[in-house]
Write a protein that holds these residues in place. Structure first.
Motif, PDB file in Angstrom:
ATOM      1  N   LEU A 195      -1.828  26.875  13.363  1.00 44.57           N
ATOM      2  CA  LEU A 195      -0.623  25.772  13.600  1.00 44.57           C
ATOM      3  C   LEU A 195      -0.947  24.398  14.248  1.00 44.57           C
ATOM      4  O   LEU A 195      -0.449  23.419  14.184  1.00 44.57           O
ATOM      5  N   ASN A 196      -1.851  24.850  15.400  1.00 41.50           N
ATOM      6  CA  ASN A 196      -2.775  23.450  16.017  1.00 41.50           C
ATOM      7  C   ASN A 196      -1.757  22.745  16.755  1.00 41.50           C
ATOM      8  O   ASN A 196      -1.489  21.545  16.797  1.00 41.50           O
ATOM      9  N   ARG A 197      -0.584  23.261  17.613  1.00 41.18           N
ATOM     10  CA  ARG A 197       0.536  22.777  18.383  1.00 41.18           C
ATOM     11  C   ARG A 197      -0.395  21.872  19.235  1.00 41.18           C
ATOM     12  O   ARG A 197      -1.340  22.697  20.132  1.00 41.18           O
ATOM     13  N   ASN A 198       0.119  20.917  19.803  1.00 44.26           N
ATOM     14  CA  ASN A 198      -0.310  20.234  21.017  1.00 44.26           C
ATOM     15  C   ASN A 198       0.619  20.361  22.274  1.00 44.26           C
ATOM     16  O   ASN A 198       1.584  21.249  22.367  1.00 44.26           O
ATOM     17  N   PHE A 199       0.140  19.639  23.353  1.00 48.61           N
ATOM     18  CA  PHE A 199       0.944  20.111  24.564  1.00 48.61           C
ATOM     19  C   PHE A 199       2.045  19.069  24.880  1.00 48.61           C
ATOM     20  O   PHE A 199       2.748  19.068  25.894  1.00 48.61           O
ATOM     21  N   ASP A 200       2.291  18.264  23.807  1.00 49.94           N
ATOM     22  CA  ASP A 200       3.501  17.345  23.863  1.00 49.94           C
ATOM     23  C   ASP A 200       4.825  18.194  24.214  1.00 49.94           C
ATOM     24  O   ASP A 200       5.372  18.791  23.547  1.00 49.94           O
ATOM     25  N   GLU A 201       5.694  17.515  25.309  1.00 53.28           N
ATOM     26  CA  GLU A 201       6.757  18.040  25.638  1.00 53.28           C
ATOM     27  C   GLU A 201       7.854  17.572  24.739  1.00 53.28           C
ATOM     28  O   GLU A 201       7.857  16.356  24.284  1.00 53.28           O
ATOM     29  N   ILE A 227      17.835  25.861   5.284  1.00 52.89           N
ATOM     30  CA  ILE A 227      17.845  25.356   6.782  1.00 52.89           C
ATOM     31  C   ILE A 227      16.692  26.217   7.582  1.00 52.89           C
ATOM     32  O   ILE A 227      15.912  25.862   8.374  1.00 52.89           O
ATOM     33  N   PHE A 228      16.751  27.685   7.429  1.00 51.24           N
ATOM     34  CA  PHE A 228      16.147  28.664   8.182  1.00 51.24           C
ATOM     35  C   PHE A 228      14.630  28.603   7.624  1.00 51.24           C
ATOM     36  O   PHE A 228      14.373  28.454   6.535  1.00 51.24           O
ATOM     37  N   ILE A 229      13.520  28.431   8.596  1.00 51.77           N
ATOM     38  CA  ILE A 229      12.322  28.430   8.180  1.00 51.77           C
ATOM     39  C   ILE A 229      11.268  29.363   9.089  1.00 51.77           C
ATOM     40  O   ILE A 229      11.745  29.917  10.020  1.00 51.77           O
ATOM     41  N   ASN A 230      10.279  29.487   8.613  1.00 51.39           N
ATOM     42  CA  ASN A 230       8.908  30.119   9.576  1.00 51.39           C
ATOM     43  C   ASN A 230       7.946  29.299   9.498  1.00 51.39           C
ATOM     44  O   ASN A 230       7.162  29.131   8.395  1.00 51.39           O
ATOM     45  N   ASP A 231       7.461  28.639  10.581  1.00 47.46           N
ATOM     46  CA  ASP A 231       6.468  27.672  10.761  1.00 47.46           C
ATOM     47  C   ASP A 231       4.976  28.576  10.392  1.00 47.46           C
ATOM     48  O   ASP A 231       4.068  27.779   9.990  1.00 47.46           O
ATOM     49  N   PHE A 232       4.835  29.854  10.506  1.00 48.04           N
ATOM     50  CA  PHE A 232       3.785  30.421   9.887  1.00 48.04           C
ATOM     51  C   PHE A 232       3.394  30.669   8.603  1.00 48.04           C
ATOM     52  O   PHE A 232       2.514  31.048   8.103  1.00 48.04           O
ATOM     53  N   GLU A 233       4.529  30.455   7.852  1.00 48.28           N
ATOM     54  CA  GLU A 233       4.516  30.626   6.458  1.00 48.28           C
ATOM     55  C   GLU A 233       3.189  29.579   5.875  1.00 48.28           C
ATOM     56  O   GLU A 233       2.687  30.141   4.989  1.00 48.28           O
ATOM     57  N   GLY A 234       3.334  28.363   6.374  1.00 46.09           N
ATOM     58  CA  GLY A 234       2.357  27.486   5.639  1.00 46.09           C
ATOM     59  C   GLY A 234       0.731  28.032   5.839  1.00 46.09           C
ATOM     60  O   GLY A 234       0.132  28.281   4.734  1.00 46.09           O
ATOM     61  N   PRO A 235       0.500  28.303   6.865  1.00 46.93           N
ATOM     62  CA  PRO A 235      -1.077  28.770   7.222  1.00 46.93           C
ATOM     63  C   PRO A 235      -1.259  30.100   6.637  1.00 46.93           C
ATOM     64  O   PRO A 235      -2.272  30.240   6.085  1.00 46.93           O
ATOM     65  N   VAL A 236      -0.341  31.024   6.833  1.00 46.15           N
ATOM     66  CA  VAL A 236      -0.543  32.179   6.300  1.00 46.15           C
ATOM     67  C   VAL A 236      -0.754  32.454   4.726  1.00 46.15           C
ATOM     68  O   VAL A 236      -1.427  33.021   4.274  1.00 46.15           O
ATOM     69  N   PHE A 237       0.431  31.774   4.225  1.00 40.32           N
ATOM     70  CA  PHE A 237       0.582  31.760   2.907  1.00 40.32           C
ATOM     71  C   PHE A 237      -0.754  31.194   2.192  1.00 40.32           C
ATOM     72  O   PHE A 237      -1.172  31.347   0.921  1.00 40.32           O
TER      73      PHE A 237
END
Length: 299
Positions: A195-201, A227-237
């Protein structure tokens, strides 16, 4: 003394899972909705003794379809042991406790089985000793794992922070869940790295507004798919396209909502009627999938 206390350690599915940003402690801030389901391990506190020579916790893996998942796991890595140790970190006298576990929830599947076992053990140990302070239990749960505090509350909750800031929500729904887990192991740490999330508040008022929108959506079941999602689906799929295909099959089989739970690899579908859920499960089984059926516990 045998079977002093016992309880179900239920699994969960994520109805929504956003990973917002990385934190300075290297955890991630989440915004997620979790719901307990009637798929469970059975945990027993077989015996305990005060005033032992030293503090000791043991877990016997009695049986269950997934008992082999825990065979050979070092005691100190078992979340049951870690949870109880966190509960009694400052306890004035040594205790010896022996648990047994019937393991029906697959490990590393995104269903929270290990976290639920830990929360259940914290509850049983607290009852045995007479600890009723919820804050103390919550502190031990938070120290044990990000999903563990949810299982102290149960039901359906929206969670923030690492997952420890919880709000229980009462809804009128009671749906039927079919899950498929074909044994694909997803490394949670690797999924976060992808996911490579950064530290941005992210501004707190922005998170609060999104939280309100998600809570409002819970009563609009027809909107869940949009409306409901799972952010992990992108990299895992991307790594396992067969999981995306499973999600599509759930919709083809009549599910009104489908999602991957947690960081995977379980994909599930929700159905209004038990008969439709069981029919979908039989279709998926005939195609060689390993399936589970349960009811949502949202009240």
């Amino acid at each position: 003394m045998e079977d002093i206390l016992s309880a179900k350690a239920r699994a969960k599915v994520n109805l929504h899972l956003q990973v917002l940003n990385k934190r300075s402690d290297n955890f991630h801030n989440l915004l997620t909705i979790m719901c307990e389901i009637e798929l469970y391990d059975l945990l027993k506190l077989k015996s305990f003794k005060r005033g032992s020579e030293k503090f000791g916790i043991s877990v016997d893996i009695d049986s269950g379809e997934y008992s082999h998942h825990l065979q050979g796991l070092p005691c100190e890595e078992n979340l049951i042991v870690r949870g109880v140790k966190n509960l009694f970190r400052d306890y004035p006298e040594p205790l010896d406790m022996r648990f047994s576990l019937i393991k029906n929830i697959p490990s590393g599947a995104g269903l929270g089985g290990g976290s639920s076992d830990a929360a259940c053990a914290i509850n049983l140990a607290a009852k045995a000793i007479g600890i009723s302070d919820y804050n103390r239990l919550h502190e031990a749960a938070t120290a044990t794992g990000s999903d563990v505090p949810f299982f102290l509350k149960g039901g359906l909750c929206i969670a923030k922070g690492r997952g420890e800031i919880l709000k229980r929500i009462e809804v009128s729904h009671r749906f039927f869940v079919v899950m498929v887990n074909n044994g694909i192991h997803i490394s949670t740490a690797e999924a976060y790295r992808k996911l490579n999330r950064n530290f941005d508040e992210i501004p707190e008022d922005e998170i609060t507004q999104k939280e309100k929108e998600l809570i409002s959506t819970l009563e609009k079941v027809e909107s869940w798919k949009d409306i409901f999602i799972n952010d992990f689906e992108g990299p895992v799929f991307a790594l396992y396209p067969e999981l995306k295909t499973l999600k599509e099959k759930f919709y083809d089989n009549g599910a009104f909502f489908s999602l991957m739970s947690g960081s995977g690899s379980t994909v599930y579908g929700l159905f209004y009627r038990r008969e439709d859920a069981l029919l979908s499960m039989e279709k998926l089984k005939r195609e060689g999938n390993r399936c589970f059926f349960a009811e949502m516990i949202a009240t």
